[in-house]
Motif scaffolding. Structure first.
Motif, mmCIF file in Angstrom:
data_model
loop_
_atom_site.group_PDB
_atom_site.id
_atom_site.type_symbol
_atom_site.label_atom_id
_atom_site.label_comp_id
_atom_site.label_asym_id
_atom_site.label_seq_id
_atom_site.Cartn_x
_atom_site.Cartn_y
_atom_site.Cartn_z
ATOM 1 N N VAL A 262 0.766 -1.096 -0.084
ATOM 2 C CA VAL A 262 0.039 0.045 -0.033
ATOM 3 C C VAL A 262 0.856 1.215 -0.117
ATOM 4 O O VAL A 262 0.680 2.052 -0.616
ATOM 5 C CB VAL A 262 -1.025 -0.026 1.172
ATOM 6 C CG1 VAL A 262 -1.838 1.101 1.343
ATOM 7 C CG2 VAL A 262 -1.992 -1.215 1.010
ATOM 8 N N LEU A 263 1.748 1.102 0.763
ATOM 9 C CA LEU A 263 2.982 2.378 0.866
ATOM 10 C C LEU A 263 4.194 1.995 0.895
ATOM 11 O O LEU A 263 4.550 0.983 1.468
ATOM 12 C CB LEU A 263 2.585 3.212 2.135
ATOM 13 C CG LEU A 263 3.397 4.174 2.334
ATOM 14 C CD1 LEU A 263 3.487 5.421 1.556
ATOM 15 C CD2 LEU A 263 3.290 4.841 3.793
ATOM 16 N N TYR A 264 5.093 2.331 -0.076
ATOM 17 C CA TYR A 264 6.524 2.209 -0.071
ATOM 18 C C TYR A 264 7.160 3.500 -0.208
ATOM 19 O O TYR A 264 6.945 4.371 -1.061
ATOM 20 C CB TYR A 264 6.880 1.267 -1.445
ATOM 21 C CG TYR A 264 8.181 0.839 -1.642
ATOM 22 C CD1 TYR A 264 8.908 0.015 -0.951
ATOM 23 C CD2 TYR A 264 9.186 1.901 -2.352
ATOM 24 C CE1 TYR A 264 10.232 -0.433 -1.149
ATOM 25 C CE2 TYR A 264 10.464 1.374 -2.659
ATOM 26 C CZ TYR A 264 11.034 0.551 -1.964
ATOM 27 O OH TYR A 264 12.187 0.185 -2.162
ATOM 28 N N ILE A 265 8.178 3.931 0.558
ATOM 29 C CA ILE A 265 8.850 5.116 0.501
ATOM 30 C C ILE A 265 10.319 4.708 0.590
ATOM 31 O O ILE A 265 10.830 3.975 1.196
ATOM 32 C CB ILE A 265 8.560 5.958 1.985
ATOM 33 C CG1 ILE A 265 7.064 6.366 1.928
ATOM 34 C CG2 ILE A 265 9.462 7.247 1.937
ATOM 35 C CD1 ILE A 265 6.594 7.021 3.227
ATOM 36 N N LYS A 266 11.017 5.421 -0.366
ATOM 37 C CA LYS A 266 12.541 5.044 -0.588
ATOM 38 C C LYS A 266 13.178 6.486 -0.648
ATOM 39 O O LYS A 266 12.937 7.311 -1.308
ATOM 40 C CB LYS A 266 12.814 4.436 -1.936
ATOM 41 C CG LYS A 266 14.292 4.335 -2.450
ATOM 42 C CD LYS A 266 14.361 3.330 -3.654
ATOM 43 C CE LYS A 266 13.894 3.817 -4.612
ATOM 44 N NZ LYS A 266 14.317 3.317 -5.953
ATOM 45 N N VAL B 175 7.843 8.095 -3.601
ATOM 46 C CA VAL B 175 6.641 7.545 -2.959
ATOM 47 C C VAL B 175 5.778 6.599 -3.775
ATOM 48 O O VAL B 175 5.275 7.151 -4.983
ATOM 49 C CB VAL B 175 5.730 8.311 -2.200
ATOM 50 C CG1 VAL B 175 4.485 7.737 -1.347
ATOM 51 C CG2 VAL B 175 6.578 9.207 -1.182
ATOM 52 N N TYR B 176 5.554 5.295 -3.360
ATOM 53 C CA TYR B 176 4.695 4.420 -4.427
ATOM 54 C C TYR B 176 3.483 4.137 -3.367
ATOM 55 O O TYR B 176 3.434 3.545 -2.314
ATOM 56 C CB TYR B 176 5.299 3.253 -4.675
ATOM 57 C CG TYR B 176 6.339 3.550 -5.575
ATOM 58 C CD1 TYR B 176 6.508 3.202 -7.066
ATOM 59 C CD2 TYR B 176 7.784 3.798 -4.971
ATOM 60 C CE1 TYR B 176 7.599 3.465 -7.841
ATOM 61 C CE2 TYR B 176 8.890 4.035 -5.896
ATOM 62 C CZ TYR B 176 8.855 3.950 -7.401
ATOM 63 O OH TYR B 176 9.640 4.144 -8.146
ATOM 64 N N VAL B 177 2.381 4.245 -4.067
ATOM 65 C CA VAL B 177 1.285 3.930 -3.357
ATOM 66 C C VAL B 177 0.461 2.736 -4.425
ATOM 67 O O VAL B 177 0.341 3.100 -5.344
ATOM 68 C CB VAL B 177 0.240 5.185 -3.252
ATOM 69 C CG1 VAL B 177 -1.252 4.619 -2.485
ATOM 70 C CG2 VAL B 177 0.977 6.141 -2.364
ATOM 71 N N ASN B 178 0.567 1.484 -3.517
ATOM 72 C CA ASN B 178 -0.318 0.598 -4.351
ATOM 73 C C ASN B 178 0.622 0.049 -5.737
ATOM 74 O O ASN B 178 0.138 -0.194 -6.947
ATOM 75 C CB ASN B 178 -1.680 0.585 -4.777
ATOM 76 C CG ASN B 178 -2.583 0.742 -3.511
ATOM 77 O OD1 ASN B 178 -2.704 0.057 -2.840
ATOM 78 N ND2 ASN B 178 -3.385 1.946 -3.438
ATOM 79 N N GLY B 179 1.967 0.645 -5.414
ATOM 80 C CA GLY B 179 2.738 0.099 -6.652
ATOM 81 C C GLY B 179 2.800 1.223 -7.701
ATOM 82 O O GLY B 179 3.828 1.234 -8.599
ATOM 83 N N ASP B 180 2.055 2.303 -7.537
ATOM 84 C CA ASP B 180 2.206 3.377 -8.517
ATOM 85 C C ASP B 180 3.068 4.662 -7.900
ATOM 86 O O ASP B 180 2.743 5.029 -7.023
ATOM 87 C CB ASP B 180 0.927 3.998 -8.920
ATOM 88 C CG ASP B 180 0.030 3.023 -9.495
ATOM 89 O OD1 ASP B 180 0.688 2.138 -10.255
ATOM 90 O OD2 ASP B 180 -1.126 2.830 -9.283
ATOM 91 N N LEU B 181 3.923 5.040 -8.581
ATOM 92 C CA LEU B 181 5.077 6.212 -8.050
ATOM 93 C C LEU B 181 3.857 7.369 -7.962
ATOM 94 O O LEU B 181 3.364 7.914 -9.184
ATOM 95 C CB LEU B 181 5.991 6.238 -9.202
ATOM 96 C CG LEU B 181 7.119 7.777 -8.803
ATOM 97 C CD1 LEU B 181 7.699 7.503 -7.493
ATOM 98 C CD2 LEU B 181 7.911 7.778 -9.846
#
Length: 127
Positions: free
Chosen positions: A52-56, A104-110
């Motif tokens: 759901v959330l991926y932050i790099k 930031v990726y939300v549900n795999g979308d940048l």
């Protein structure tokens, strides 16, 4: 006399436990769940996942606050370049100190953060 001393000892222990649990229930005192990569132990940034959330962090550093709406603080830290985190909660409140320093990726979308200012906040929801 011995009974009174035992009662006092039990009372002191109960008060101590109450203070301990109260302190740990305060926002910002909760530990990150095992499904997340805490910033202090973050690995070198890899590929974005379908969380759901991926932050790099791709810039120098950014303050990152992630919490369950109205509840538990999952991350409240300054993350540095190369660190990342990932969460799979139905809904998350997110605040980024420096949006230009992160992807930031939300549900795999940048997400497009080009117009985001300092201390940018948004809600990430599961698809």
């Amino acid at each position: 006399m011995l009974g009174i001393a035992a009662a006092i000892a039990v009372f002191v222990v109960l008060v101590g436990l109450g203070v301990f649990f109260l302190y740990n229930s305060l926002p910002g005192q909760a530990s990150a769940p095992s499904t997340a990569t805490p910033p202090a132990a973050a690995e070198e940034a890899g590929e974005a996942d379908d969380s759901v959330l991926y932050i790099k962090v791709v810039g120098e550093a950014s303050d990152v606050l992630v919490r369950v709406p109205g509840g538990e603080v999952l991350t409240d830290a300054t993350m540095t370049q190369g660190q990342f985190l990932s969460y799979d909660h139905p809904e998350l409140d997110v605040t980024l100190g420096d949006p230009e320093a992160v992807e930031v990726y939300v549900n795999g979308d940048l997400m497009d953060l080009s117009d985001a200012g300092e201390d940018y906040s948004f809600v990430a929801e599961a698809a």
